[in-house]
Design a protein around this motif. Structure first.
Motif, PDB file in Angstrom:
ATOM      1  N   GLN A 138     -38.790 -38.346 -13.225  1.00 55.39           N
ATOM      2  CA  GLN A 138     -38.264 -38.180 -11.869  1.00 55.39           C
ATOM      3  C   GLN A 138     -38.506 -36.764 -11.361  1.00 55.39           C
ATOM      4  N   HIS A 139     -38.317 -35.774 -12.229  1.00 57.54           N
ATOM      5  CA  HIS A 139     -38.552 -34.379 -11.846  1.00 57.54           C
ATOM      6  C   HIS A 139     -40.016 -34.151 -11.480  1.00 57.54           C
ATOM      7  N   VAL A 140     -40.922 -34.649 -12.309  1.00 65.28           N
ATOM      8  CA  VAL A 140     -42.355 -34.495 -12.048  1.00 65.28           C
ATOM      9  C   VAL A 140     -42.727 -35.196 -10.742  1.00 65.28           C
ATOM     10  N   LEU A 141     -42.201 -36.398 -10.530  1.00 66.27           N
ATOM     11  CA  LEU A 141     -42.488 -37.144  -9.311  1.00 66.27           C
ATOM     12  C   LEU A 141     -41.993 -36.394  -8.076  1.00 66.27           C
ATOM     13  N   SER A 142     -40.788 -35.848  -8.134  1.00 66.51           N
ATOM     14  CA  SER A 142     -40.256 -35.134  -6.963  1.00 66.51           C
ATOM     15  C   SER A 142     -41.075 -33.876  -6.678  1.00 66.51           C
ATOM     16  N   LYS A 143     -41.464 -33.134  -7.721  1.00 67.81           N
ATOM     17  CA  LYS A 143     -42.304 -31.946  -7.525  1.00 67.81           C
ATOM     18  C   LYS A 143     -43.658 -32.339  -6.926  1.00 67.81           C
ATOM     19  N   PHE A 144     -44.215 -33.443  -7.389  1.00 69.57           N
ATOM     20  CA  PHE A 144     -45.496 -33.914  -6.876  1.00 69.57           C
ATOM     21  C   PHE A 144     -45.383 -34.273  -5.396  1.00 69.57           C
ATOM     22  N   GLU A 145     -44.325 -35.003  -5.031  1.00 69.94           N
ATOM     23  CA  GLU A 145     -44.134 -35.413  -3.640  1.00 69.94           C
ATOM     24  C   GLU A 145     -43.967 -34.204  -2.724  1.00 69.94           C
ATOM     25  N   VAL A 146     -43.219 -33.193  -3.174  1.00 70.85           N
ATOM     26  CA  VAL A 146     -43.048 -31.967  -2.386  1.00 70.85           C
ATOM     27  C   VAL A 146     -44.396 -31.272  -2.199  1.00 70.85           C
ATOM     28  N   SER A 147     -45.176 -31.191  -3.257  1.00 72.92           N
ATOM     29  CA  SER A 147     -46.488 -30.541  -3.173  1.00 72.92           C
ATOM     30  C   SER A 147     -47.423 -31.287  -2.229  1.00 72.92           C
ATOM     31  N   VAL A 148     -47.382 -32.609  -2.254  1.00 76.86           N
ATOM     32  CA  VAL A 148     -48.225 -33.397  -1.349  1.00 76.86           C
ATOM     33  C   VAL A 148     -47.820 -33.129   0.099  1.00 76.86           C
ATOM     34  N   LYS A 149     -46.523 -33.089   0.386  1.00 77.80           N
ATOM     35  CA  LYS A 149     -46.052 -32.806   1.752  1.00 77.80           C
ATOM     36  C   LYS A 149     -46.496 -31.413   2.192  1.00 77.80           C
ATOM     37  N   GLU A 150     -46.371 -30.425   1.316  1.00 75.01           N
ATOM     38  CA  GLU A 150     -46.793 -29.065   1.646  1.00 75.01           C
ATOM     39  C   GLU A 150     -48.291 -29.005   1.905  1.00 75.01           C
ATOM     40  N   TYR A 151     -49.052 -29.697   1.092  1.00 73.87           N
ATOM     41  CA  TYR A 151     -50.504 -29.719   1.261  1.00 73.87           C
ATOM     42  C   TYR A 151     -50.886 -30.350   2.603  1.00 73.87           C
ATOM     43  N   LYS A 152     -50.260 -31.480   2.929  1.00 75.77           N
ATOM     44  CA  LYS A 152     -50.560 -32.159   4.200  1.00 75.77           C
ATOM     45  C   LYS A 152     -50.169 -31.291   5.384  1.00 75.77           C
ATOM     46  N   ALA A 153     -49.033 -30.604   5.280  1.00 76.53           N
ATOM     47  CA  ALA A 153     -48.598 -29.723   6.362  1.00 76.53           C
ATOM     48  C   ALA A 153     -49.581 -28.561   6.527  1.00 76.53           C
ATOM     49  N   GLN A 154     -50.060 -28.023   5.425  1.00 80.49           N
ATOM     50  CA  GLN A 154     -51.022 -26.922   5.462  1.00 80.49           C
ATOM     51  C   GLN A 154     -52.344 -27.402   6.099  1.00 80.49           C
ATOM     52  N   ARG A 155     -52.790 -28.577   5.719  1.00 82.81           N
ATOM     53  CA  ARG A 155     -54.043 -29.130   6.268  1.00 82.81           C
ATOM     54  C   ARG A 155     -53.906 -29.381   7.771  1.00 82.81           C
ATOM     55  N   GLU A 156     -52.733 -29.858   8.199  1.00 88.81           N
ATOM     56  CA  GLU A 156     -52.497 -30.098   9.620  1.00 88.81           C
ATOM     57  C   GLU A 156     -52.520 -28.788  10.385  1.00 88.81           C
TER      58      GLU A 156
END
Length: 117
Positions: free
Chosen positions: A95-113
């Motif tokens: 669960q910890h790894v999944l939550s960190k991954f999801e946060v990183s994906v959101k940050e990456y998408k926001a940066q790309r936008e």
């Protein structure tokens, strides 16, 4: 039946079989699992100081079944306890790894936008 397994929901109980002469040394048979799960669970269980031995084997490459053996110290806790604790800790880590991954994906998408604007 090994003490402690009776509390598992039926859907989980049919996936886990247990056999042993006493509660301190038990072999669990885990169905529909492989090395990924077996080695991760073994690692989590071996962190418990009450566990003397923990190991697993795949019965045959064509079967998705694991023989998972736990032996605890004489006069100590039952083998089902580190088994349950290991499962719980493994779920927590996932669960910890999944939550960190999801946060990183959101940050990456926001940066790309932001770069696209």
């Amino acid at each position: 039946m090994i003490k402690g397994l009776e509390n598992l929901p039926y859907s989980d109980r049919h996936k886990v079989q247990a056999d042993g002469t006493d509660g301190n040394c038990v072999t669990f048979v885990l169905h529909d699992e492989d090395h990924t799960f077996g080695n991760s669970l073994r690692y989590m269980i071996m962190k418990n100081s009450e566990v003397e031995f923990c190991g697993y084997s795949i019965t045959h490459p064509s079967e998705s079944k694991i023989n998972f053996r736990i032996q605890t110290r004489e006069g100590g806790i039952l083998a089902i306890e580190p088994f349950r604790r290991g499962l719980t800790e493994l779920v927590d880590v996932c669960q910890h790894v999944l939550s960190k991954f999801e946060v990183s994906v959101k940050e990456y998408k926001a940066q790309r936008e932001a770069e696209m604007d």
